[in-house]
Structures are given as structure tokens and as C-alpha cells.
Design a protein around this motif. Structure first.
Motif, mmCIF file in Angstrom:
data_model
loop_
_atom_site.group_PDB
_atom_site.id
_atom_site.type_symbol
_atom_site.label_atom_id
_atom_site.label_comp_id
_atom_site.label_asym_id
_atom_site.label_seq_id
_atom_site.Cartn_x
_atom_site.Cartn_y
_atom_site.Cartn_z
ATOM 1 N N GLU A 65 -6.078 6.373 2.765
ATOM 2 C CA GLU A 65 -5.283 7.757 3.139
ATOM 3 C C GLU A 65 -5.157 8.562 1.803
ATOM 4 O O GLU A 65 -4.395 9.242 1.599
ATOM 5 N N PRO A 70 -5.216 5.567 -6.901
ATOM 6 C CA PRO A 70 -6.136 5.403 -5.642
ATOM 7 C C PRO A 70 -6.787 6.829 -4.972
ATOM 8 O O PRO A 70 -7.858 6.789 -4.652
ATOM 9 N N GLY A 116 -10.726 0.369 -3.912
ATOM 10 C CA GLY A 116 -9.676 -0.323 -4.707
ATOM 11 C C GLY A 116 -10.337 -1.821 -4.678
ATOM 12 O O GLY A 116 -10.976 -2.369 -3.946
#
Ligand code: SAM
Length: 164
Positions: A87, A112, A119
């Protein structure tokens, strides 16, 4: 060139009046999602900034085709999880994580939001049952796609002698 190949090339040639769409360049790398991660975090606000080894139990659901690749992983206390922060926006070069106008380059942050939103987390392995790996120490959203699992590099004893 064979006759078949020459015929193919003639068929691919652009004829008068034909138009083509300029395609985007092909991507440099193709990744495959090998599973999904289940966490109690339903929104980004609920996710910790970085997971900790006393964090909540999370389950990594490895796709059935890749389950045989888990053999041997149960021997490690700590494993590394790589995941796709699906996202995240991917167009920020400078960021102000505290929203106070003080900016840093994306590559100077573990935010992020990055061109390739990968990640990583070193997590505590709780157990493996079939294709489900239970861990503590994740910081990602419920449903985050899984990219890879590796033993913690510190715990790993190479089988081959070290290179000179
Ligand atoms: N531990 C990883 C690392 O260092 O590479 C990620 C750290 S990043 C600071 C963790 C944050 O990413 C979470 O607090 C949450 O705000 C955000 N996040 C978690 N899962 C995400 C997802 N699937 N898509 C986008 N953002 C996500």
C-alpha cells in the motif's frame, strides 16, 4: 536465418497506416509473491514502526507450491522475512516522517514509501506447521504479500568453507 523466422519478421513489420503504442520499458526484475502474512494490524496506524520480538503472534502463510522450501528453517531461532509493502506510494524522493518539514532522502530512511517498497524484519521463529510459519516481530499490515524467508545471517553456519 530460417525461412520460418524470416516469415515471422515480415509479419511483424509495421505496414502503411498502422499505428503502435509506445510501450513502457520492461521492468528490471520480476518478483513472485510466495505467500501472505497475517497480522493483527488492520491499518497502517496500528502497525508498529518496527516489530519487536515480544510483539504479537503473526502467521506467514506460504503458498502450497513453495512449502517444500521451508525444510530446515525450523532449526533457526531468528529468521529474516522480506515482504512487499503493497500500500506504499513509490514516488517520494524526500520525506518528512514527523511531518515537521524536516526532510531526509528516502534512502536515508526505513520508511515504507520507496521506489521498491520492500520491507525486512528479523523475527523470532515460534513454530512451523505445514506451510504456516508463526513468528513474533513483524510490523506489516494484515494481508501483506510475502517475498522471501531466510535464516538470520548471524545464526547461519555456512556448510562450505569461507572464501579466501
Ligand atoms: N521493518 C521494515 C523495514 O525496516 O524494512 C518496515 C518498516 S516500515 C517503517 C513499517 C511501517 O510500514 C508500518 O509502521 C506501517 O506504517 C507501514 N506498513 C506496514 N505494512 C504496510 C503495507 N503492506 N503497505 C504499506 N505500508 C505498510
Amino acid at each position: 536465418m530460417t525461412r520460418d523466422r524470416a516469415t515471422d519478421q515480415r509479419h511483424d513489420a509495421i505496414r502503411q497506416g498502422e499505428t503502435v503504442l509506445e510501450l513502457l520499458p520492461p521492468p528490471d526484475a520480476g518478483l513472485v509473491f510466495i505467500g501472505r502474512i497475517e497480522t493483527p494490524f488492520k491499518s497502517r496506524r496500528e502497525c508498529p514502526r518496527q516489530g519487536t520480538h515480544d510483539g504479537p503472534l503473526c502467521t506467514i502463510h506460504v503458498a502450497a507450491d513453495y512449502a517444500p522450501a521451508l525444510a530446515g528453517l525450523e532449526a533457526f531461532e531468528t529468521i529474516e522475512v522480506l515482504y512487499w509493502l503493497h500500500e506504499a506510494r513509490r514516488d517520494l524522493l524526500a520525506q518528512s516522517p514527523k511531518g515537521d518539514g524536516e526532510t531526509k532522502g528516502t534512502f536515508a530512511l526505513r520508511s515504507p514509501l520507496r521506489p521498491n517498497p520492500i520491507g525486512t524484519a528479523l523475527v523470532r521463529l515460534v513454530g512451523i506447521a505445514g506451510s504456516v510459519v508463526t513468528v513474533r516481530g513483524l510490523d506489516c499490515l494484515d494481508g501483506t504479500p510475502l517475498l522471501d524467508l531466510k535464516p538470520d545471517r548471524c545464526a547461519y553456519t555456512p556448510l562450505a568453507p569461507p572464501k579466501a
